[in-house]
Structure formats: C-alpha cells, structure tokens
Write a protein that holds these residues in place. Structure first.
Motif, short mmCIF file in Angstrom:
data_model
loop_
_atom_site.label_atom_id
_atom_site.label_comp_id
_atom_site.label_asym_id
_atom_site.label_seq_id
_atom_site.Cartn_x
_atom_site.Cartn_y
_atom_site.Cartn_z
N VAL A 42 73.52 31.07 -18.94
CA VAL A 42 74.25 31.82 -19.97
C VAL A 42 74.64 33.18 -19.40
O VAL A 42 73.87 33.79 -18.66
CB VAL A 42 73.35 32.03 -21.22
N HIS A 43 75.83 33.65 -19.74
CA HIS A 43 76.25 35.02 -19.39
C HIS A 43 75.44 35.96 -20.28
O HIS A 43 75.79 36.20 -21.44
CB HIS A 43 77.74 35.18 -19.62
N HIS A 85 83.56 25.70 -22.15
CA HIS A 85 84.20 24.41 -21.96
C HIS A 85 83.86 23.93 -20.56
O HIS A 85 83.92 24.69 -19.61
CB HIS A 85 85.72 24.54 -22.11
N GLY A 86 83.47 22.64 -20.45
CA GLY A 86 83.06 22.17 -19.14
C GLY A 86 83.25 20.69 -18.94
O GLY A 86 83.81 19.99 -19.78
N LEU A 87 82.75 20.23 -17.79
CA LEU A 87 82.91 18.85 -17.35
C LEU A 87 81.54 18.25 -17.05
O LEU A 87 80.75 18.83 -16.30
CB LEU A 87 83.77 18.81 -16.08
N LEU A 88 81.28 17.09 -17.63
CA LEU A 88 80.06 16.34 -17.33
C LEU A 88 80.31 15.65 -15.99
O LEU A 88 81.16 14.78 -15.89
CB LEU A 88 79.76 15.33 -18.42
N TYR A 89 79.59 16.08 -14.96
CA TYR A 89 79.86 15.58 -13.61
C TYR A 89 78.81 14.63 -13.07
O TYR A 89 79.03 13.97 -12.05
CB TYR A 89 80.06 16.74 -12.63
N LYS A 90 77.66 14.51 -13.77
CA LYS A 90 76.62 13.63 -13.24
C LYS A 90 75.69 13.18 -14.36
O LYS A 90 75.36 13.96 -15.25
CB LYS A 90 75.81 14.37 -12.17
N GLY A 115 80.89 26.93 -13.36
CA GLY A 115 79.83 27.48 -12.54
C GLY A 115 78.53 27.68 -13.29
O GLY A 115 77.46 27.66 -12.71
N LEU A 116 78.59 27.89 -14.59
CA LEU A 116 77.37 27.93 -15.40
C LEU A 116 76.98 26.48 -15.69
O LEU A 116 77.83 25.67 -16.07
CB LEU A 116 77.60 28.71 -16.70
N GLN A 117 75.73 26.16 -15.50
CA GLN A 117 75.28 24.77 -15.55
C GLN A 117 74.42 24.47 -16.78
O GLN A 117 73.72 25.35 -17.28
CB GLN A 117 74.43 24.46 -14.30
#
Length: 143
Positions: A42-43, A85-90, A115-117
């Motif tokens: 989190v920022h 907003h992000g991408l499920l990559y694994k 970049g935030l996971q």
C-alpha cells in the motif's frame, strides 16, 4: 453486485513500513472469518493502515455500479477511500502449514497493481472466480 471476485472484511495483523521502497508498506491481514490470508503493498503516505483496524476490501472487474463497462453512472470508487487497478498474473496451489490433512490445499493468487503487489490465499471453493490475465480493481474502506 455479482461481479465481485472478493468482498470481505479484512483485519490488519501487521503493517510493515520496512518494505524496499519509500512510501510503500506491506499490510498483512486475514478475513474476519479467517478464510483468507493476504499480503498487500500500500502507498502508506496516501493510505496509512494500522494493526487492529478493519477494512472492507472488494475486488470487482469494473467500477460501474450496474456491472457494465460503459456509461456515466456513479462509480464504486466513490464509496471507497483507496482504489487500485491491476492484473492477476499468477495462480498456484499451496498447502496449509498448520493442518496436515489432505483437504488443506489453498489457492494463492498474485495481482500486480503497477508494482504494488497482492498475495491472496484462500480455499479453492472461494477462489474459483479468479483466472490468470484477469484485470481487477481493488477497493478499500476503513470500517
């Protein structure tokens, strides 16, 4: 709204300010019913979190209230304090370390928000809506 892939109350267990980057902290938490475990970057300057606090965490694939991708209606983001907003990559399977029975397989999803996971671990039956290459929003609001 049935396009929520995750909708839980999350208890913050730990909020670590010693992550590699300035202004980024890692929140460790679990759902109120203890069905999910998560680690979220989190920022922390924009959205400080504290151990013991509770947050509603929702992950839809759109911010539209009616579930559609288009239109000028009100946004879900209006009801929350922190949005990514992000991408499920694994996705992977993990065994629960605390239980040694054969029914302790968990599903782990990894989502990158620029970049935030997020690492989210839960039971197969509750994680069946997720799939790799899915684009999702993460919304948080303190309760």
């Amino acid at each position: 709204m049935d396009n929520f892939f995750f909708d839980e109350i999350v208890d913050v267990i730990k909020f670590d300010n010693q992550v590699v980057y300035d202004k980024v902290s890692r929140m460790v938490g679990e759902s109120e019913d203890r069905d999910f475990y998560l680690e979220l970057d989190v920022h922390s300057e924009l959205y400080p979190m504290h151990p013991g606090n509770k947050y509603r965490m929702v992950m839809p694939d759109t911010l539209r209230m009616d579930g559609t991708a288009e239109g000028e209606e009100k946004s879900l983001a209006d009801k929350f304090e922190y949005v990514m907003h992000g991408l499920l990559y694994k996705m992977s399977e993990a065994k629960d370390k605390h239980i040694e029975s054969s029914n302790d397989i968990k599903i782990v999803v990894y989502i990158s928000f620029g970049g935030l996971q997020l690492m989210l671990k839960g039971e197969l039956m509750k994680m069946n809506k997720f799939s790799v290459d899915q684009r999702l929003f993460l919304l948080l609001r303190k309760i």
